[in-house]
Motif scaffolding. Structure first.
Motif, short mmCIF file in Angstrom:
data_model
loop_
_atom_site.label_atom_id
_atom_site.label_comp_id
_atom_site.label_asym_id
_atom_site.label_seq_id
_atom_site.Cartn_x
_atom_site.Cartn_y
_atom_site.Cartn_z
N GLN A 59 48.24 6.88 34.56
CA GLN A 59 49.18 7.59 35.02
C GLN A 59 48.61 9.03 34.77
O GLN A 59 48.99 9.75 35.79
N LEU A 60 48.32 9.28 33.53
CA LEU A 60 47.88 10.70 33.21
C LEU A 60 46.85 11.03 34.05
O LEU A 60 46.93 12.14 34.96
N LEU A 110 48.12 11.65 37.68
CA LEU A 110 48.77 12.99 37.78
C LEU A 110 48.19 14.24 37.64
O LEU A 110 48.12 15.32 38.40
N TYR A 111 46.93 14.07 36.74
CA TYR A 111 46.17 15.29 36.74
C TYR A 111 45.29 15.67 37.94
O TYR A 111 45.13 16.58 38.67
N ARG A 165 46.33 14.59 40.98
CA ARG A 165 47.20 15.29 42.00
C ARG A 165 47.40 16.50 41.66
O ARG A 165 47.32 17.11 42.99
N LEU A 166 47.76 16.91 40.60
CA LEU A 166 47.80 18.20 40.29
C LEU A 166 46.73 19.06 40.67
O LEU A 166 47.20 20.35 41.03
N HIS A 167 45.64 18.78 40.35
CA HIS A 167 44.28 19.40 40.64
C HIS A 167 43.66 19.11 42.14
O HIS A 167 42.67 19.50 42.43
#
Lengths: 492, 748
Positions: free
Chosen positions: B297-298, B301-302, B304-306
């Motif tokens: 999951q982390l 998320l990272y 997607r964020l970047h």
């Protein structure tokens, strides 16, 4: 009628023990017309709508044409009965659910009530029991919808509902002003697992993420590691432990900070990393602390990432992992500060435990349009937030057998901001915040205490003709005194 | 010198056990000049740069007046650069250091680059033993440098893991541009690093819930202290007896939130309220899921964020463990809904050592060169799937090796590839096609005796030819056996990789060019007929000549020429129509065999192109492979033909006919790894036709390659199995003329 409900009282203090007769807790049941119940893993939250008949002093102007004798008053005062709407919320351990249902059945007069709205994981489990006992149809409501509805309701109606937790500050709790616009926000509900919900409007929310590493993990892994089966005890163990004896820190690997990556030496490199290669025995306290940090940090990072991804700055935390536990509020707050570098604040809610019940109630009461009214917390009928900081008040850790209550009065008129306020979101009505000013707090508490005798006298004198005025005034004195004492220990 | 190093050998097989004498592992130490070491929590990775002296067959042109044929070929010594990487358990570090000290001859070496958490701990030991100064390098920088290096230089380095698929490993093509990517390093903890360029990376996140947590919590819960054993426990456990699932709370799915009933609501949630004892297996499995899902999951998320889509996973938690690769893959699929793929690296364990080595070798500019994995000296990826191969779980005492040869020339994409990022050279992926795999493995096994005989025959005068050939046989046979069990050991298994491995093994035992004499003889014979063939072609009408030229190209491939048209793939009419149009500007011709093929097939065809006004670039192998004509041979042949033929002579003089080397030493052709000089010439001359001939280059590889200019792919299928697969019989002819859509449009 409201008085009838109070007849059964044998004690005046607001002691929350189970020995308290239920009619002290389930007040105004006779007029109750809507029920909702939220049954969680360990706690049941009951909500109902009732009406309270109480005396109000009315003033009436005299006929101006009549010439009364000199010395006659300008207007007439009379004490009248008035009926107002009130919401009752009661929280108790699932163990007492049967006793409570029996009591409700015996006192339920209103036969219009046909259904009880139910939510929470336990709603399914206790469905038959409720239907049998109360002879009400259990109407299941979606748990998350109820939670969000409840959250919106308290954020909108209860001033100082949300707070920031600061363990080492003068006042542990820093209450937030009610924002005129509560949306959008992120709700991180930490129950057995974690649900991360983005709330955009009254009716629009989305579970954007979640994690299986939640309160159940702390509890479950904690129980396996420490042989301690109670959640509260695990938290107590954790609050006494040293995580660095179990966790591998950056400095354990690199001898100090890993500066080029911006990692300080004390940062946890690997949770439980030391137990991988060491043969020594670890203390229960240290393992519980390490577990608590592991879980809180993980949730903190996830919350921060989802907040950044969805561009949200208001992040509320709830669920039984958080509920009134300073230890978890502290670790979550720390983690959020770490990961967002202070850009996002972890916010907690005073009535977080009631959200599901409030929401379920609101679902059932939609025809009464509760959202059209403004509601006010009734300080007399509500238990208030307890400080459960183990150092401050170790006795209160033993929460079993306690009943917690929230009562909200429906206000006659809808309340809004004065449109002339320069910045409604930063407006603070009070000049001095006594939670943050200990000297001022002590002064004013003593001041109100000293003035109490006078107030009691004045109260008795105001009702020379009404029954039991002296008796009621004495009850008032004791209740207010108790509140003042409570506030001295728990200014929040 | 290289031979001296090999004298100590007592066994021939590449058994990786610790009983193997270290000189089998620390090869070419005498010439080693740069050292780097990466000491992790349990494994040490040593890297050094060395040179290998090995025999190459050189061809030398005669004085044209002389007539002595046998002097044409000589075997010479050549020195090439090689990178050695060895991985072993920390337990053996002292033994290994002692061995290195005893064999280190080169006194120029003064420092050893060191990285990893253990570098600090073993600093004194290394300095004392080796008398080299330990120079510490930043761990993360080394890791990233190493990652960039393998992604750029090793084809099929990255793979997707699919537990239940036909082939567990799905290898990825080398992307021309490797940046940006996300590297999730799961060691004791987790580091999430965004890599934007060779020198720019940032640790954007991390987590304390990593391999150390699995190990540490696992040890506390199960009293099992070994990481591998914990993984084994986990692979046998049922997480649902410990975890609280959505259905345990809601009686089924929580549909309005899109949560399925089997989703884990709370890891270890059941142990919170149940008093029962949980099995070690179940707890280990629950822990594994908890950690893998969290990291997944982390990572998601990272990413997607970047806005990153390439996510590589490494660190000891992952390293060759199918169990963790599976759970991480599952988690990434779940959280990104399939949008992001979890990628793993074959040489992930070496990244730190490679990076530390590169830091120390910056003056040698290793990034300026292209490097190739040496299949003979590298252990390959082991299947550590406990179900597949339970023995291999006990990895202790194993030495794992990676050797990379520095290639003479820098390799780049053919600029004419339509889409370099989706180009796959190989036609059949044998890792995914079990039937084809079995056929080809048996095929290569059956052919081995012939190859050994040929190798011995090629060196009648050299010492121990028979002995070396026997060693070659055993090594290659062992590789084939390994590949039968672990087809993914060196990336995707293909006919090309089988051929290349054979070449590497032959070179390993100093059989650089077993076909040299055969080629020499065939070339000599063919040359005698060249003029006759040209004369008879000139007599034909234009149309007859075009067909004869094509037949000549195909006939070179097979003597038993009799296939009637239409051929299995027959675009001859389209090609003839095209020839009636304007001449091509420049044709790039990838040549195949020596002898009749090149001299009587290719040259007459080239001659016709030149006469039409088309420039020709002849691309031949840089190094020997089977009976393929090499660049140095082709230079001699071209000179000889030019002496007989004025068209060729003039073309050479006017620079209309150019010889280039392909950069390859394979019977197949990888258009994404070609000599940089070739790519430059192709662009300069505005090449608008590519001719690829032969089974290896046009069928086994490039059959489906899409070019953005016209192309001819032609071959005779000399293998009945393959012919049947393509819907034909043995000696079926493939004549594939392709015009990209774009230029078709232009014509209309």
């Amino acid at each position: 009628m409201a008085d009838c409900a109070r007849k059964g009282r044998t004690r005046d203090s607001m002691d929350k023990s189970i020995t308290l007769p239920p009619d002290e807790i389930f007040r105004n049941l006779e007029n109750a017309k809507r029920f909702a119940i939220d049954i969680g893993g360990s706690l049941t939250k009951l909500a109902y709508y009732s009406t309270v008949q109480h005396k109000v002093a009315k003033v009436r102007s005299f006929d101006h044409t009549a010439k009364e004798t000199e010395g006659d008053p300008l207007y007439e005062i009379s004490v009248q009965e008035e009926i107002t709407a009130r919401l009752h919320f009661i929280k108790f351990e699932n163990t007492y659910i049967e006793t409570c249902l029996d009591f409700i059945k015996d006192h339920l007069v209103n036969t219009e009530t046909k259904v009880i709205k139910a939510t929470g994981g336990g709603a399914y489990k206790f469905k038959e029991l409720i239907e049998k006992k109360l002879r009400l149809k259990v109407d299941k409501e979606d748990e998350m919808t109820c939670l969000i509805k409840g959250c919106n309701f308290v954020l909108r109606n209860i001033p100082h509902e949300a707070f920031v937790y600061a363990k080492h500050a003068d006042s542990e709790f820093r209450f937030q002003n009610t924002h005129p616009d509560i949306f959008p926000y992120l709700l991180i509900n930490i129950g057995s697992g974690v649900s991360i919900v983005k709330v955009e409007s009254e009716d629009k929310f989305e579970r954007i993420g979640g994690s299986s590493i939640g309160g159940g993990t702390f509890w479950g892994l904690g129980a396996l590691l420490t042989k301690t089966k109670r959640f509260d005890e695990l938290l107590q163990l954790a609050s006494r432990g040293q995580h660095s004896s179990v966790d591998m820190l950056v400095k354990d690997i690199y001898g100090g900070a890993y500066s080029s990556l911006g990692l300080t030496g004390d940062l946890i490199a690997s949770s439980f990393g030391k137990s991988a290669t060491t043969d020594k025995e670890f203390s229960k306290e240290d393992m519980a602390k390490s577990l608590l940090h592991m879980i809180s940090n993980d949730i903190g990072q996830l919350a921060c990432l989802y907040a950044r991804l969805h561009n949200l700055s208001r992040v509320y935390f709830g669920g039984f992992f958080i509920r009134g536990h300073p230890v978890t509020m502290h670790t979550i707050t720390y983690s959020i500060n770490f990961f967002t570098k202070g850009e996002v604040q972890a916010l907690f809610l005073r009535h977080e435990g009631y959200l599901g019940a409030i929401g379920a109630f609101l679902k059932g009461a939609e025809e009464d349009n509760p959202n059209q009214y403004s509601w006010g917390e009734n300080y007399a009928g509500s238990s208030g937030l307890m400080s459960v900081s183990p150092d401050l008040n170790p006795m209160q850790r033993a929460r079993s057998g306690t009943f917690d209550m929230l009562e909200m009065d429906r206000l006659e008129r809808q309340l809004v901001n004065l449109p002339l306020l320069q910045d409604p979101s930063s407006y603070v009505p009070d000049t001095v915040d006594l939670t943050e000013d200990a000297l001022a707090r002590e002064y004013w508490l003593s001041c109100f205490e000293d003035a109490l005798d006078g107030v009691v006298k004045r109260a008795v004198a105001s009702q020379p003709d009404l029954p039991q005025a002296a008796e009621r005034a004495e009850k008032f004195r004791q209740k207010y005194l108790h509140k003042l004492q409570t506030l001295r220990h728990q200014p929040l | 010198m290289a031979d001296c190093a090999r004298k100590g050998r007592t066994r021939d097989s590449m058994d990786k056990s610790i009983t193997l004498p270290p000189d089998e592992i620390f090869r070419n130490l005498e010439n080693a000049k740069r050292f780097a070491i990466d000491i992790g929590g349990s494994l040490t990775k040593l890297a050094y740069y060395s040179t290998v002296q090995h025999k190459v067959a050189k061809v030398r042109s005669f004085d044209h007046t002389a007539k002595d044929v046998s002097d044409l070929i000589s075997v010479q010594e050549e020195i090439t650069a090689r990178l050695h990487f060895i991985k072993f358990e920390n337990t053996y570090i002292e033994t290994c250091l002692d061995f290195i000290k005893d064999h280190l001859v080169n006194t120029e070496t003064k420092v050893i680059k060191a990285t990893g958490g253990g570098a600090y701990k073993f600093k004194e030991l290394i300095e004392k033993k080796l008398r080299l100064k330990v120079d510490k390098e930043d761990e993360m920088t080394c890791l990233i440098k190493g990652c960039n290096f393998v992604l750029r230089n090793i084809p099929h380095e990255a793979f997707v893991y699919a537990k239940h698929a036909d082939s567990e490993f799905r290898f990825q093509n080398t992307h021309p541009d490797i940046f940006p990517y996300l590297l999730i390093n799961i060691g004791s903890g987790v580091s999430i690093v965004k890599v934007e360029s060779e020198d720019k990376f940032e640790r954007i996140g991390g987590s304390s819930i990593g391999g150390g947590t699995f190990w540490g919590l696992g040890a506390l819960l199960t009293k099992t202290k070994r990481f591998d054993e914990l993984l084994q426990l986990a692979s046998r456990g049922q997480h649902s007896s410990v975890d609280m699932l959505v259905k345990d709370i809601y009686g089924g799915a929580y549909s309005s939130l899109g949560l399925t009933g089997d989703l884990i609501a709370s890891s270890f949630g059941k142990s919170a309220t149940t008093d029962k004892e949980f099995s070690k297996e179940d707890m280990a499995k629950s822990l594994l899921h908890m950690i893998s899902n969290d990291i997944g999951q982390l990572a998601c998320l990272y990413a997607r964020l970047h806005n990153l889509s390439r996510v590589y996973f490494g660190g000891f938690f992952i390293r060759g463990h199918p169990v963790t690769m599976h759970t991480i893959t599952y988690s990434i699929n779940f959280f990104t809904k399939g949008e992001v793929q979890a990628l793993f690296l074959r040489h992930e364990g070496y990244l730190g050592a490679i990076g530390a080595f590169l830091k120390g070798a910056e003056e040698d500019n290793p990034n300026q060169y292209s490097w190739g994995e040496n299949y003979a000296g590298s252990s390959g990826l082991m299947s550590v799937s406990p179900d597949l191969n339970p023995m291999q779980r006990a990895r202790s005492g194993t030495f794992d090796m990676l050797e990379m040869d520095r290639l003479e020339r820098q390799l780049v994409n053919l600029p004419l590839l339509q889409d370099p990022s989706s180009y796959v050279p190989d036609t059949v992926d044998l890792t995914e096609d079990a039937l084809a795999r079995e056929y080809w493995l048996s095929c290569f096994e059956d052919a081995l005796d012939g190859v050994v005989k040929r190798a011995v025959a090629s060196q009648p005068d050299l010492p121990q030819a028979a002995e070396r050939a026997e060693k070659f046989r055993q090594k290659y046979l062992h590789k084939l056996q390994t590949l039968r069990h672990q087809p993914f050991a060196y990336g995707s298994l293909t006919v090309r990789s089988l051929l290349d491995t054979r070449e590497h093994c032959l070179n390993e035992f100093n059989f650089p060019d077993p076909y040299s004499k055969v080629k020499q003889k065939e070339n000599d014979v063919a040359l005698k007929y060249f003029q006759k063939v040209v004369m008879s072609l000139e007599k034909l009408s234009w149309e007859q000549r075009q067909f004869a030229l094509v037949k000549g190209l195909l006939a070179g491939n097979v003597f038993d020429w009799g296939a009637k048209r239409p051929w299995l793939v027959d675009c001859y009419n389209e090609w003839l129509e095209r020839l009636k149009g304007p001449p091509h500007k420049c044709a790039l011709f990838f040549v195949d065999n020596s002898g009749i093929d090149i001299i009587l097939g290719v040259f007459p065809f080239v001659r016709e192109l030149l006469c039409r006004g088309t420039e020709v670039v002849l691309a031949s192998n840089s190094g020997p492979a089977l009976n393929d004509v090499t660049n140095s041979e082709l230079q001699i042949l071209t000179e000889r033909i030019a002496a007989m033929d004025s068209v060729i002579q003039t073309a050479l003089k006017e620079d209309k006919l150019t010889l280039v080397q392909s950069g390859s030493s394979s019977p197949c052709l990888d258009l994404s790894r070609l000599d940089k000089a070739l790519a430059t010439v192709v662009l300069e001359r505005h090449t608008d036709l590519v001719v690829i001939e032969g089974m290896g280059r046009a069928i086994h590889t490039n059959y489906y390659a899409m070019l953005n200019c016209e192309s001819l792919k032609l071959a005779v299928i000399k293998n009945s199995w393959l012919a049947e697969r393509l819907g034909g019989k043995i000696f079926s002819v493939v004549f594939k003329y392709e015009v990209p859509f774009k230029s078709q449009e232009l014509k209309q």
